[in-house]
Write an enzyme that holds these catalytic residues in place. Structure first.
Site, short mmCIF file in Angstrom:
data_model
loop_
_atom_site.label_atom_id
_atom_site.label_comp_id
_atom_site.label_asym_id
_atom_site.label_seq_id
_atom_site.Cartn_x
_atom_site.Cartn_y
_atom_site.Cartn_z
CD GLU A 144 -2.32 1.28 2.76
OE1 GLU A 144 -1.60 0.76 3.62
OE2 GLU A 144 -3.35 2.01 2.93
CD GLU A 177 -6.36 2.43 7.17
OE1 GLU A 177 -6.27 3.01 6.20
OE2 GLU A 177 -5.66 1.70 7.83
#
Ligand SMILES: O=C(O)C(=O)[C@H](O)CO
Ligand SMILES: [Mg+2]
Length: 249
Positions: free
Chosen positions: A137, A234
């Site tokens: 990521e 998130e």
């Protein structure tokens, strides 16, 4: 609308971790992720997911200690043994928790040697756990200073160099906006490599609604393309978790 997942490291923090699974299910989530599920008994967490009908989507590697710890070792030259030991420990938890994906964190490093180390470690990990989906990521360096994987071109180069069917991109729209200023454009360029998406508003990293990122457009784009993965909230709730859940409806 896409399928939404609750990141239990960020959401429902009003409760102890073990109570967050039920709270997520009651709020309408069918899936959860826990970034570092290493401080609670894995079987207890697994039971919570089964009892509440939840899919476990994501956990991170490596396991930091209870006080935090470095954000990974995969790109740090000289720490290959440490990386492998941590990865094995993650796999032992994963055997019980059964995450769809494990996010392998690169760590703080820079330069060509770091990239080569990242590629070699990821090749090893992908071959070592061939049935486990792994992700990398890009994370912006404003939030995580010095983090190695901080742009999409590097991520694409690393994915190509590793060339493993079980290694893919994790696309965090909050980081994408900070890195490129253009979430939809970044998704158009790299989304075909992504198996998991995370969302938060920008700039405050609160609910994915009303900030600089137009999530109505982004979610419509995911739907139009038939994106079949999960989209995980998130973010740090602006007030309470439940009070801020309108974005998913
Ligand atoms: O910081 C993020 O966006 C993440 O998803 C990482 O897993 C860091 O913990
Ligand atoms: Mg993220």
């Amino acid at each position: 609308m896409p399928k939404f997942c609750a990141n239990l490291t960020w959401l429902f923090r009003e409760r102890p971790l073990m109570d967050r699974f039920r709270a997520a299910a009651e709020a309408g989530f069918e899936a959860v992720e826990v970034l570092f599920p290493y401080d609670a008994p894995a079987q207890d967490m697994r039971d919570q997911m089964i009892w509440n009908g939840l899919t476990f989507v994501l956990m991170n590697c490596p396991p930091p200690n209870a006080t935090g710890g470095p954000q990974g070792f995969a790109a740090i030259p000289g720490l290959e043994d440490r990386f492998r030991r941590d990865f094995d420990r993650t796999l032992r938890f994963a055997q019980v928790l059964k995450p769809r994906h494990i996010h392998v964190m690169a760590g703080v490093a820079e330069g060509a040697e770091a990239e080569a180390t990242f590629v070699q470690n990821l090749k090893w990990a992908a071959a070592h756990a061939p049935k486990q989906s792994l992700t990398i990521e890009p994370i912006n360096r404003h939030d995580m200073p010095g983090y190695f994987l901080a742009d999409y071109d590097t991520a694409a180069r690393v994915l190509d160099a590793v060339a493993a069917p079980n290694l893919s991109l994790q696309f965090d729209a909050y980081h994408a906006h900070r890195i490129t200023g253009d979430v939809v454009g970044s998704w158009a360029a790299y989304g075909d490599r992504a198996v998991h998406v995370q969302v938060a508003g920008f700039p405050g990293r609160h609910e994915p609604a009303g900030g600089e990122i137009d999530y109505t457009i982004f979610f419509a784009r995911l739907d139009a393309e038939g994106y079949g993965g999960w989209v995980s909230g998130e973010y740090a709730p602006a007030t309470s978790t439940e009070a801020g859940l309108d974005w998913m409806r």
